[in-house]
Every structure is written in C-alpha cells, then in structure tokens.
Design a protein around this motif. Structure first.
Motif, PDB file in Angstrom:
ATOM      1  N   UNK A  90       1.791   2.243  -1.393  1.00 52.95           N
ATOM      2  CA  UNK A  90       1.062   2.687  -0.568  1.00 52.95           C
ATOM      3  C   UNK A  90       1.050   2.393   1.002  1.00 52.95           C
ATOM      4  N   UNK A  91       1.461   0.963   1.129  1.00 53.95           N
ATOM      5  CA  UNK A  91       1.716   0.531   2.501  1.00 53.95           C
ATOM      6  C   UNK A  91       3.011   0.809   3.012  1.00 53.95           C
ATOM      7  N   UNK A  92       4.150   0.974   2.106  1.00 51.20           N
ATOM      8  CA  UNK A  92       5.365   1.514   2.431  1.00 51.20           C
ATOM      9  C   UNK A  92       5.381   3.081   2.689  1.00 51.20           C
ATOM     10  N   UNK A  93       4.735   3.513   3.841  1.00 53.30           N
ATOM     11  CA  UNK A  93       4.599   4.884   3.954  1.00 53.30           C
ATOM     12  C   UNK A  93       5.793   6.045   3.763  1.00 53.30           C
ATOM     13  N   UNK A  94       6.983   5.656   4.140  1.00 57.19           N
ATOM     14  CA  UNK A  94       8.097   6.341   3.875  1.00 57.19           C
ATOM     15  C   UNK A  94       8.383   6.679   2.294  1.00 57.19           C
ATOM     16  N   UNK A  95       8.473   5.570   1.610  1.00 52.67           N
ATOM     17  CA  UNK A  95       8.464   5.304   0.188  1.00 52.67           C
ATOM     18  C   UNK A  95       7.418   6.325  -0.540  1.00 52.67           C
ATOM     19  N   UNK A  96       6.049   5.893  -0.327  1.00 56.43           N
ATOM     20  CA  UNK A  96       5.091   6.774  -0.723  1.00 56.43           C
ATOM     21  C   UNK A  96       5.151   8.192  -0.592  1.00 56.43           C
ATOM     22  N   UNK A  97       5.336   8.506   0.745  1.00 56.77           N
ATOM     23  CA  UNK A  97       5.158  10.084   0.967  1.00 56.77           C
ATOM     24  C   UNK A  97       6.309  10.809   0.292  1.00 56.77           C
ATOM     25  N   UNK A 105      -4.271  -5.325  -6.737  1.00 52.65           N
ATOM     26  CA  UNK A 105      -4.883  -3.694  -6.717  1.00 52.65           C
ATOM     27  C   UNK A 105      -6.291  -3.665  -6.787  1.00 52.65           C
ATOM     28  N   UNK A 106      -7.047  -4.756  -7.050  1.00 49.77           N
ATOM     29  CA  UNK A 106      -8.392  -4.467  -6.907  1.00 49.77           C
ATOM     30  C   UNK A 106      -9.097  -4.562  -5.523  1.00 49.77           C
ATOM     31  N   UNK A 107      -8.216  -5.078  -4.393  1.00 55.67           N
ATOM     32  CA  UNK A 107      -8.238  -5.270  -3.282  1.00 55.67           C
ATOM     33  C   UNK A 107      -8.065  -4.073  -2.355  1.00 55.67           C
ATOM     34  N   UNK A 108      -7.498  -3.043  -3.205  1.00 55.68           N
ATOM     35  CA  UNK A 108      -7.352  -1.742  -2.566  1.00 55.68           C
ATOM     36  C   UNK A 108      -8.597  -1.035  -2.020  1.00 55.68           C
ATOM     37  N   UNK A 109      -8.601  -0.746  -0.750  1.00 56.00           N
ATOM     38  CA  UNK A 109      -9.969   0.039  -0.138  1.00 56.00           C
ATOM     39  C   UNK A 109      -9.518   1.436   0.251  1.00 56.00           C
ATOM     40  N   UNK A 167      -6.451   0.977   3.059  1.00 58.64           N
ATOM     41  CA  UNK A 167      -5.202   1.641   2.404  1.00 58.64           C
ATOM     42  C   UNK A 167      -4.964   3.254   2.364  1.00 58.64           C
ATOM     43  N   UNK A 168      -5.882   3.975   2.254  1.00 60.96           N
ATOM     44  CA  UNK A 168      -5.658   5.396   1.947  1.00 60.96           C
ATOM     45  C   UNK A 168      -5.824   6.179   3.187  1.00 60.96           C
TER      46      UNK A 168
END
Length: 553
Positions: free
Chosen positions: A424-431, A503-507, A511-512
């Motif tokens: 999710x931090x790698x925007x280009x990959x995720x999108x 993964x538990x640290x995702x907020x 992140x979203x």
C-alpha cells in the motif's frame, strides 16, 4: 592483549585507541568465531580493517564531529535528551539525518537565490564589457562580424570567470551542511579554529578509506552503516521476489501458449497492449522498492531454496495451473457444436471456426509477405492494432484468467513490511494491481460491451458460466495468498510473526487516506492532459512543484 581474552572478544563492546593492525586483528578474531563483521572508517588507518571486514564502508572524511557531537548541538532537536532517552538510537539517527537533509535543502535554496541575483548583476556588467571590448577592437582597426563575435566571446568568458569567482567566495564563506554550527564552533580546539581562519574552500573528501572499502558514503555519519544494511536487505528481498515472479510467470505463459496453440487459437495483439501497460507499471514499481525507515531485528529470507519459498512456489504453480486447466476445459466444452450453451441460444464461434479463420489468415499472409516493406514504429504499431482477429470464448476466458494470475503473482509474492515499503505504500504497484484486477471483473461482467469488443473479448454464454470463471479468478487470488502465507507460517514462523506485527500497525489515516490522494492526483493529471491545453498543463505542473517544495521545507 592477553591470549585468553581472544576467546571472549565477542563480549567486549568498546575498543579504543586501537592501532591499524589492532583493528584488523579484532575483526579477524571475530570472523574466526563465525561472525560477520561490518566496518566503517574515514582514514588511512582504517584501510586494513576495511579490507579484512566482510563489508566495508568508507565515510566522508573531515567531519568526525557529526558522530561525536552532543545531541543538544543539533539545532532543531530542542528536546534531544528526551528523544535519546525515550527512543532508540536508530530513531535519533533518523531525526539527525532529517535535520541535515533540511539544512541541505535550505542551503541549496539560498545558494540558488544568490546565484540568480549575481547573474542579473553580472548580466548588466556584461553589456558594459561588450561595449568596452568593441571600442578597443575598433581602435585597433578590427571591425566587422568576426570582431563582434570575438568581442561577445571575450565578454562571455569574463562573465563566466566573474561568476565562478563570486560563487567560489560564497562557498568559502558558507561551507556545507556538515560544518559545525555557531554553538559547535565555540567548542572547537584552537588548532581547528586556526585552520578554518586560514581560508581554503570546503572540500568534499571521500577519505583514504575509500581505496579499500567496497562501499563509499557521501556523508560522514555512522547512520550510513544502518542505511547500508537496510538497502542490502531490501535488495536481497526484491531480487528473491523477482525470481519467484519470473519463474511463476514463465510456467503460466508456457501453458497458456501451448493450450491456445493446441486449440487452434491465439492471443489478440489488442489484449496484450491493453494489459501490458498496467502490468508493466506494476513490474517497474516492484523493482523500485525502497527500504523502511526502521531496521527490523528479524532478517528476511535470502534463499530461493528455503522451504518457505520453495514449497510456496510449487503450491502457487499447482493452483495456477489447476485454475487454467479448468478454464480451458470449460471454454472447450462450451464451444462444442452440441454444448448445452449452444442449445440454450448462445452462438459464439466454435473451435473449428477459430481454426479455419487462422488457416485463412496464414494463407493470406503468405501471399503478402513479399509485398511488405520496412515500416517505422508508428506504422508497425498501427498495423498490430488493426490485425484481423476472431473473438472467441477460449481466448477470452484464458486471457481473463491469465491476467488475474499475473496480478496474483505480483500481489502474493510482494512481501514488503517490515524490510521495505509495503504494497500500500508502493502507490504505483498498488494502484496498477487494483486497476488490473478491477478491469478483469468489469470485462467479465461486460460493464462496457463496446470496450470488450474493442479488445476482442467474446461475450459469455450465460451468468452461470460467468460465475464459474470469476470463481476460478477468486481461487487463483485467494488460494495462492493463503498457501504462501501458510508456508511462511510453517517453515519461517519468525518471518510470519514479523509480517503480522507490521500488518497490525496499518492505520486508515496513515496508510489508506494517502492512496485516495494519489488517485485524485492521477485523475487530475488525466483531466488536465485531456483538455489538450499545454499552458494549463504547464501551470498545473508549476503549482505542483511549488506545493512539493513548500511541503519539504
């Protein structure tokens, strides 16, 4: 040192006042105990130790106070003592590095403003210099076009020399970001103060240690040792994941090509063009993964033959091949002459029709080969887009399932956190992955029949067949993800625990929300480019650059 102490060398934490030979000896003894040693240094006395170490890093010479100065000497760290007490040393190093980067941006901005001001000032003087040179040449009887060109060259050379001189004086007086601050200068020794007062330009010296070290840093801070480990782990993990992706893609592509060829079909050029853009973007974004800001105590997997990796690849390949074989059988059964789908009213091409179509096309091409001439790339791309193709169910099903499997390979095998930026931090990959997966669903449900026809996709016989295809897509996505994580849990439990903790640290906010901002930026970019107004596009780019610079400051 006493011989008995060498056996306890790993229990000693501080080695002070060491000779060059002593440093190398310490590293050698640690290596005898199966230790892997990283050494950093900035001088000639560190060369032997750097050569002996498993990994050597040469630091920028002449700024040792960066590593020894008290934390209170850093300008922006007013609560530095609290930071050091409440947080770990790595966080303090990260904050110090951020402060130095901020100083660097501020210094670069000031230097650029000073340069522009002096350029304007010297440009006014250049006109005077040009007139003086023309008058001097006229007195000597040198006139004409060549005299004017010579005068312009002479005045421009004088302008360049004056600008260099001014900027040299500026650099001499301002130094660089690693020079001591005013508070630090008060603590300088008389010798250091005398050297500074004697003049001389601030030099960026890699140091004598760079001769022996395989890695050289442009900064003097020991934080670069941490950066080196972070980058190494990120590179190792990225290379391992790319090998997994390459092997799985090769297996899937080999089966798809053979299955389509045996059935007398093939993939459309338009389909390859439509999927390749986003998949290429995802692949490039995958290769540009960056390390995390914190170094995790657990090391990532480093071998392709580790059971967690090896058995995961075997299981993923089996799941992908099972889904693809099932998809081919479904399409073959539906395309038979007496299939239930045809009896229900579906009238798509049969396998015999597809085979006859490609036979006619091959015969037609054999007659045109001698008439073809060398074409440029634009004509070639247009001809590829206009190639005749008969849309059929076999090709459509295989294309959708294969595209979904490519997405699954990228998504499942990208293990970012806690060693490099997550998916999710790698925007280009995720999108790009999300858009491709959404496009597969939209094409299967025929949200835009005109778009499906444009990329040569055949309509499905009925909703039951559509649900079966989407079930295979869901199985290849969810099945491979569950199997991969199960293998990691079974054979590398510490890796699995580290991934779960990250993964538990995702907020939602951290992140979203940035993902939605990235989507808005992409949509705004396409909207501006869609207007066809270059002036508006340039204005939008200037506003974006200005906003980015203000955010950095």
């Amino acid at each position: 040192m006493e011989p008995a102490l060498w056996a306890k060398i790993d229990e000693i934490r501080v080695f002070a006042r060491m000779t060059p030979q002593g440093k190398a000896k310490i590293i050698e003894e640690l290596q005898k105990q199966s230790r892997h040693v990283l050494m950093c240094g900035d001088g000639g006395n560190d060369v032997g130790a750097l050569k002996q170490a498993d990994a050597g890093l040469a630091l920028l010479a002449g700024y040792g106070n960066v590593n020894t100065a008290d934390t209170n000497d850093i300008d922006s760290l007013s609560d530095a003592n609290a930071v050091v007490c409440d947080k770990k040393a790595e966080e303090a190093l990260n904050k110090q590095d951020a402060e130095i980067a901020k100083r660097n941006r501020r210094a670069a901005k000031d230097r650029q403003a000073f340069l522009w001001e002096k350029q304007k000032e010297l440009s006014n003087h250049q006109k005077e210099w040009l007139e003086e040179e023309m008058q001097a040449r006229a007195k000597n009887g040198d006139t004409g076009v060549l005299a004017q060109m010579g005068a312009m060259k002479s005045s421009m050379g004088r302008y360049t020399e004056e600008l260099k001189k001014v900027m040299k004086e500026y650099d001499k007086s301002h130094g660089n970001v690693y020079d001591p601050t005013e508070k630090e200068k008060q603590k300088q020794s008389p010798t250091a103060a005398l050297e500074e007062a004697s003049g001389g330009l601030p030099m960026v010296r890699p140091g004598d240690a760079s001769i022996a070290a395989p890695f050289t840093s442009k900064a003097p801070s020991v934080k670069n040792c941490v950066d080196l480990i972070r980058q190494g782990r990120c590179t190792l993990l990225s290379a391992l994941q790319q090998q997994q992706i390459m092997m799985l893609n090769c297996i899937i592509n080999a089966y798809v090509l053979s299955a389509l060829s045996l059935e007398g079909s093939r993939t459309s050029e338009r389909q390859l063009m439509a999927s390749s853009w986003l998949l290429t973007t995802a692949s490039l974004a995958f290769t540009y993964a960056s390390p995390c800001d914190r170094m995790h105590p657990v090391r990532p997997l480093r071998s392709l033959f580790h059971p967690a990796v090896f058995f995961s690849m075997l299981g993923q390949a089996a799941i992908h091949l099972f889904c693809m074989v099932a998809a081919v059988k479904m399409a073959r059964a539906a395309m038979e002459e007496d299939s239930p789908e045809r009896q229900a009213g579906w009238s798509g091409p049969s396998l015999k029709d597809v085979s006859e179509f490609w036979k006619r096309e091959r015969a037609r091409r054999r007659g045109l080969i001698e008439q073809e001439e060398e074409e440029d790339w634009t004509t070639y791309a247009l001809n590829m887009w206009q190639q005749p193709f008969l849309p059929n169910l076999m090709n459509t099903v295989v294309f959708l399932v294969e595209t979904a499997q490519t997405v699954a390979i990228l998504f499942v095998n990208y293990k970012g956190q806690p060693w490099m930026k997550g998916v999710m931090e790698n925007r280009a990959l995720f999108l790009s992955v999300v858009v491709v997966a959404g496009s597969v669903a939209a094409a299967a449900w025929e949200f835009q029949p005109q778009l499906n026809a444009l990329i040569h996709l055949s309509p499905f016989p009925n909703d039951q067949f559509r649900w079966q295809v989407m079930g295979l897509v869901g199985m290849t996505l969810a099945g491979t993800f569950i199997w991969d994580r199960f293998c990691v849990y079974l054979f590398a439990s510490e890796i699995f625990k580290a991934m779960v903790d990250s993964a538990k640290k995702t907020t939602f906010r951290a992140d979203i929300v940035p993902i939605f901002f990235t989507i808005l930026k992409v949509m705004a970019c396409f909207l501006v480019l869609g207007t066809g107004n270059l002036l508006m596009a340039g204005l939008a780019f200037w506003m974006y650059r200005r906003h980015s610079q203000e955010a950095d400051e």
